[in-house]
Design an enzyme around this catalytic site. Structure first.
Site, PDB file in Angstrom:
ATOM      1  N   ILE A  13      -9.434  -6.367  -0.975  1.00 18.42           N
ATOM      2  CA  ILE A  13      -9.374  -6.360  -2.435  1.00 18.42           C
ATOM      3  C   ILE A  13      -9.616  -7.764  -2.989  1.00 18.42           C
ATOM      4  CG2 ILE A  13      -7.893  -5.948  -4.434  1.00 18.42           C
ATOM      5  CD1 ILE A  13      -6.503  -3.759  -2.780  1.00 18.42           C
ATOM      6  N   ASP A  32      -7.257 -18.472   1.108  1.00 15.70           N
ATOM      7  CA  ASP A  32      -7.020 -17.578   2.239  1.00 15.70           C
ATOM      8  C   ASP A  32      -6.713 -18.438   3.463  1.00 15.70           C
ATOM      9  OD1 ASP A  32      -6.994 -15.210   3.913  1.00 15.70           O
ATOM     10  OD2 ASP A  32      -8.324 -14.299   2.427  1.00 15.70           O
ATOM     11  N   TYR A 152       7.325  -3.243   4.609  1.00 15.46           N
ATOM     12  CA  TYR A 152       6.220  -3.313   3.649  1.00 15.46           C
ATOM     13  C   TYR A 152       6.629  -2.758   2.288  1.00 15.46           C
ATOM     14  CZ  TYR A 152       1.633  -2.571   1.542  1.00 15.46           C
ATOM     15  OH  TYR A 152       0.549  -2.586   0.692  1.00 15.46           O
TER      16      TYR A 152
END
Length: 258
Positions: A13, A32, A152
């Site tokens: 994404i 990143d 998560y």
């Protein structure tokens, strides 16, 4: 031309969003672990500090939008470090650089997993800002076959609640900065590819995440929503977690939210 910071810009994404913004003529400072303008590890305090320092240097001290997209979906403490503490540190650390913009915007990523079972203790530790204790709790959950998957969802619950707690405060809404989040369903990215590689895995995901409207989505679907939330047209959304999930929220919660 607007200047955006996009974390997780090297894949999934994040890459789709960074590419879309560049195609529209804006400048993107990608963040990143690798293949980015700023290469940092957002699970670490040093990485979070370097993120702010490098973005400040590259931008000249002013940005128009922050899109905190970097995330993990592994049943391990690192997921807590990135999905909650790294995301919050990104938004809070870069917020001062938004103040010179005529239309500052900030957006992060929750998930429809925030509707699934989570661990109350882990969520409470996240919201209390106690990262060492939250990581320790995540390690406890990771050790159990029946509890590992709670990590998560707990990061996504925690982040959605953080958005709701902070968006209307003076430092965000009071400073003219819309702060919101998106909650994707199953998105066809490298992160979920292993889960969809077999018929059994795909069937399991379809049952856990029902998406009656057009099924699983490509990353660009979420990117378009993120770009709008971070754009100047979004002047009044405040503290919203917008589900882009093909109908999962509707199927799971129905009318209960009202």
């Amino acid at each position: 031309m607007r200047t955006y910071v996009v974390t997780g810009s090297a894949s999934g994404i994040g890459k789709a969003t960074a590419d879309l913004l560049v195609e529209r003529g804006d400048r993107v400072i990608g963040v990143d672990l690798r293949d980015a303008d700023v290469e940092v590890d957002l699970t670490t305090a040093d990485g979070r500090e370097r993120l702010v320092t490098e973005v400040n240097r590259l931008s000249g001290g002013s940005i128009d939008g922050v899109l905190a997209i970097a995330g993990l979906a592994v049943p391990a403490p690192a997921t807590v470090g990135v999905n909650y503490f790294g995301m919050v540190a990104t938004l809070e650390g870069l917020r001062p650089l938004l103040l010179e913009s005529d239309a500052p915007r900030a957006v992060g990523v929750s998930s429809m997993a925030s509707l699934q079972p989570s661990d109350t203790r882990l969520v409470d530790l996240e919201l209390a800002g106690d990262e060492p204790a939250a990581l320790a709790r995540a390690a406890e959950l990771a050790a159990g076959a029946e509890t590992a998957n709670l990590i998560y969802s707990s990061t996504k619950v925690g982040f959605a609640r953080w958005i709701r707690r902070h968006a209307a405060l003076p430092e965000w809404a009071g400073a003219g900065i819309p702060l919101n989040a998106v909650a994707p369903g199953v998105i066809l990215t490298p992160m979920v590819a292993p889960l969809l590689a077999t018929d059994e895995g795909r069937s399991m995901i379809e049952q856990a995440v029902p998406m009656p409207l057009n099924g699983f989505a490509e990353a660009i679907v979420v990117a378009r929503l993120l770009a709008w939330l971070a754009g100047p047209e979004n002047s009044h959304l405040c503290g919203q977690v917008v589900f882009v999930d093909g109908g999962s929220d509707v199927v799971i919660r129905g009318e209960r939210v009202w």
